[in-house]
Enzyme design. Structure first.
Site, short mmCIF file in Angstrom:
data_model
loop_
_atom_site.label_atom_id
_atom_site.label_comp_id
_atom_site.label_asym_id
_atom_site.label_seq_id
_atom_site.Cartn_x
_atom_site.Cartn_y
_atom_site.Cartn_z
N SER A 102 -95.65 91.57 10.53
CA SER A 102 -94.55 91.24 10.27
C SER A 102 -94.40 89.78 9.96
O SER A 102 -95.41 89.00 10.04
CB SER A 102 -93.61 91.28 11.40
OG SER A 102 -93.41 90.31 12.09
N LYS A 103 -93.25 89.47 9.20
CA LYS A 103 -93.05 87.87 8.82
C LYS A 103 -93.23 87.02 9.85
O LYS A 103 -93.68 85.66 9.74
CB LYS A 103 -91.65 87.94 8.33
CG LYS A 103 -91.26 88.58 7.01
CD LYS A 103 -90.27 87.82 6.17
CE LYS A 103 -90.21 88.74 4.68
NZ LYS A 103 -89.34 89.02 4.11
N ARG A 104 -93.12 87.31 11.07
CA ARG A 104 -93.02 86.28 12.21
C ARG A 104 -94.41 86.22 12.73
O ARG A 104 -94.83 85.46 13.57
CB ARG A 104 -92.16 86.77 13.07
CG ARG A 104 -90.63 86.28 12.91
CD ARG A 104 -89.88 86.81 14.00
NE ARG A 104 -89.75 88.42 13.73
CZ ARG A 104 -89.18 89.00 13.04
NH1 ARG A 104 -88.48 88.69 12.21
NH2 ARG A 104 -89.28 90.33 12.96
#
Ligand code: GLU
Length: 454
Positions: free
Chosen positions: A219-221
């Protein structure tokens, strides 16, 4: 028919590793086939898009060296191979979409309901051949079968992703849509739209997802997910390109290192792997280290200078020979260029700052005399080479009956302000006699005087 591909990011956050890989695959395919690579910013979602995200995309692509080939004239330089041609922005192409919607409405392939415009979706299954995934057959789900039509213009007048994406691919003559597998489920809608416009859909190539090392979806995080981190930490873009291409592409030969020219020559969609790729930060770090040690000296200097400049230092004020020699002492010592300002910033500072802990430990009254003796020894030298500097230090240690390390630590701190750094004698050679003596004097001025013993 010559190949035309595009990277079509939505500017909603950082340029993600997955997005960078999609851009790279498109770019390589265009270069490999002698086609065109188009950049199209899909910024119709005003609520979620930011100018900053757009800048990050452009900056990231430039950093990776993925220049785009065409776009509207902007009057300012925007990319490595583009001169003053900008990317396309969907926000500036509204008329194009409305014209397409009119065409569908006039042929009764779209209709209005509750203020929104809906597309009459085909009822029959859609079958297509994906260049990576293979044959894809999509039947309507039960829910869709009840009402397969989908909105193409919302009631607030905004055209929807499916429409803008297809209208632009059509207008721009895109021949191959290379994108993440997360879009596979949208493709039947897109194919139906192309057919409604009376044109052959492009070829599709959906690239498998990138997973974390533990197999979970990235994920982006997740750490390492954003390209920005690699730019800030001073990775070599060519290392990242090499690593990214291997995330999903596997050449026939058993090899990991490829120059950009080799990639352009070899890259093809037929060798893109069908299974998901796993992102392995440790492997990328290793690969970056390999690139740093194998790199041409000029490139090492170029990227090194850039890293110092990012940290507010200005190697440009020093003679090129000095800069080159300074960076030569850092070769094989750093894993990323981001380490350089701390490791070797002393080369480009007129006034040193000192590591406070080291200062407390080594700039002691007891060490004052040692530094004075070193200064005296070095002040008398005519020869200023690493071997000679070392021999002189060891000789003095012998005379004083102490270990060389007792001299090395305060001397290194005096020359660099740090406890660690490049080889001491080599860095002294680069700094030169005058600077070394001056720095020893500056160190002596900071050392408290010896308290007289009774
Ligand atoms: N804007 C879409 C995205 O960022 C583009 C999809 C496509 O490449 O067609 O996911």
């Amino acid at each position: 028919m010559s190949v035309r591909v595009r990277f079509a990011p939505s500017p909603t956050g950082h340029l993600h590793i997955g997005g960078a890989r999609t851009a790279l695959f498109n770019w390589l395919y265009a270069r490999h086939t002698g086609g065109k690579f188009i950049l199209r910013i899909e910024d119709t979602d005003v609520a979620r898009n930011t100018q900053e995200a757009t800048e990050m995309i452009l900056e990231g692509l430039r950093w990776l060296g993925l220049g785009w080939d065409e776009g509207p004239l902007t009057g300012e330089a925007t990319g490595p191979s583009t001169g003053d041609r900008g990317p396309y922005f969907q926000s500036q192409r509204r008329e194009n979409y409305l014209r397409r919607v009119e065409a569908l409405l006039s042929r009764d392939m779209a209709y209005e309901r509750d203020g929104a415009i809906r597309f009459r979706m085909r009822r029959e299954p859609i079958v297509f051949h994906d260049l990576i995934v293979g044959e894809v057959r999509r039947e309507l789900t039960d829910r869709e079968a009840e009402d397969p039509d989908f909105v193409i213009v919302r009631s607030d007048g905004k055209p929807v992703f499916h429409l803008t994406n297809v209208a632009d691919d059509l207008e721009m003559g895109v021949t191959h849509v290379i994108r993440g597998e997360d879009h596979l489920s949208n493709t039947p809608k897109h194919i139906a739209l192309f057919e409604a416009f009376g044109v052959q859909p492009p070829k599709y190539a959906h690239i498998p997802l990138i997973l974390n090392a533990d197999g979970t979806k990235m994920s982006k995080r997740d750490r390492g997910a954003s390209l920005k981190m690699y730019m800030e930490e001073g990775y070599a873009p060519e290392a990242l390109v090499n690593y990214l291409v291997l995330l999903g592409w596997s050449p026939k030969e058993d090899r990991q290192f490829f120059s950009l020219d080799e990639l352009i020559e070899r890259f093809d969609l037929s060798e893109v792997l069908r299974h998901n790729a796993r992102f392995d930060l440790a492997k990328l770090q290793w690969m970056n280290g390999q690139y740093l040690s194998r790199m041409e000296e000029d490139r090492f200097v170029e990227l090194g200078v850039h890293a110092f400049a990012r940290a507010g230092l200005d190697p440009g004020r020093y003679p090129p020979g000095y800069v080159k020699a300074a960076l030569r002492t850092c070769r094989n010592k750093i894993k990323t260029f981001g380490e350089l300002p701390e490791y070797a910033g002393f080369y480009f500072k007129e006034r040193l700052d000192y590591d406070p802990e080291a200062e407390e430990k080594f700039f002691t009254p007891e060490n004052r005399e040692l530094l004075e003796r070193l200064r005296e020894t070095y002040a008398n030298l005519d020869e200023w080479t690493p071997g000679y500097l070392e021999a002189q230090l060891k000789n003095l240690a012998g005379l004083l009956n102490i270990k060389p390390a007792a001299l090395v630590h305060p001397l290194r701190l005096a020359c660099t302000g740090r406890r660690v750094g490049p080889s001491l004698y080599h860095l002294m050679e680069v700094l030169g006699k005058e600077t070394v003596l001056r720095r020893i004097d500056e160190a002596l001025a900071r050392i408290p005087p010896q308290t007289p013993t009774a």
